[in-house]
Motif scaffolding. Sequence first.
Motif, mmCIF file in Angstrom:
data_model
loop_
_atom_site.group_PDB
_atom_site.id
_atom_site.type_symbol
_atom_site.label_atom_id
_atom_site.label_comp_id
_atom_site.label_asym_id
_atom_site.label_seq_id
_atom_site.Cartn_x
_atom_site.Cartn_y
_atom_site.Cartn_z
ATOM 1 N N THR A 123 -2.591 3.934 6.083
ATOM 2 C CA THR A 123 -2.170 2.940 7.069
ATOM 3 C C THR A 123 -1.256 1.909 6.417
ATOM 4 N N ALA A 124 -1.568 1.506 5.194
ATOM 5 C CA ALA A 124 -0.718 0.545 4.477
ATOM 6 C C ALA A 124 0.671 1.129 4.208
ATOM 7 N N VAL A 125 0.730 2.396 3.826
ATOM 8 C CA VAL A 125 2.019 3.043 3.590
ATOM 9 C C VAL A 125 2.785 3.193 4.902
ATOM 10 N N ALA A 126 2.076 3.546 5.981
ATOM 11 C CA ALA A 126 2.735 3.670 7.286
ATOM 12 C C ALA A 126 3.294 2.327 7.734
ATOM 13 N N LEU A 127 2.561 1.244 7.509
ATOM 14 C CA LEU A 127 3.051 -0.086 7.866
ATOM 15 C C LEU A 127 4.307 -0.430 7.075
ATOM 16 N N ALA A 128 4.290 -0.129 5.775
ATOM 17 C CA ALA A 128 5.491 -0.359 4.962
ATOM 18 C C ALA A 128 6.655 0.486 5.470
#
Length: 176
Positions: A123-128
């Motif tokens: 999720t953190a990578v998708a947000l980035a």
Amino acid sequence: MAGVIDAKVYENVTSSVDSDGIPAHGIWVIANGGASADIAQIIYENKSYGCNMKGAVSVDITTPSGVTFPALFDRSTAENLYIRFDIQPLSASAVFDQDIIKTFMVNNLTYKIGSYAETSSLTAVALAAINSNGGGGVPVNMEISKNGTTWFDYLTPTTKDKEFAVDTTRIAITEL
């Protein structure tokens, strides 16, 4: 060692073959990249006498005394990781380029041999990825799968010699 991307050594300290097939008092070396001869040499130089080995790759090392030492190890293999999530727009005018988001994710997600995958880091990578594409949204409902059918929030590879592989064709994004 030159060319080695990742390596893992598992050890069985018991007196019988373990559940991974590692022989009693043995090791299982798994490598991604590197020359087989170099990996075999490292095993020879670091393995203690009497230590058994597991592996489908066998490379003979000639010792200084002229004895042939067969170094055994395995190469890691990829296991597909499927990812799906929704993008919740923060405004009605938000526009997303899914190809850019997927490519960003593939370029920024790497897994090591035997490592797990879980949705909070994804999720953190998708947000980035979304922010690199102009922002305006957040990823929600993240799920992962080994087969694209059964979905979870945490997965371990099928076997310890696997490493998850991510590809744009296995990422599904729905814009809410």
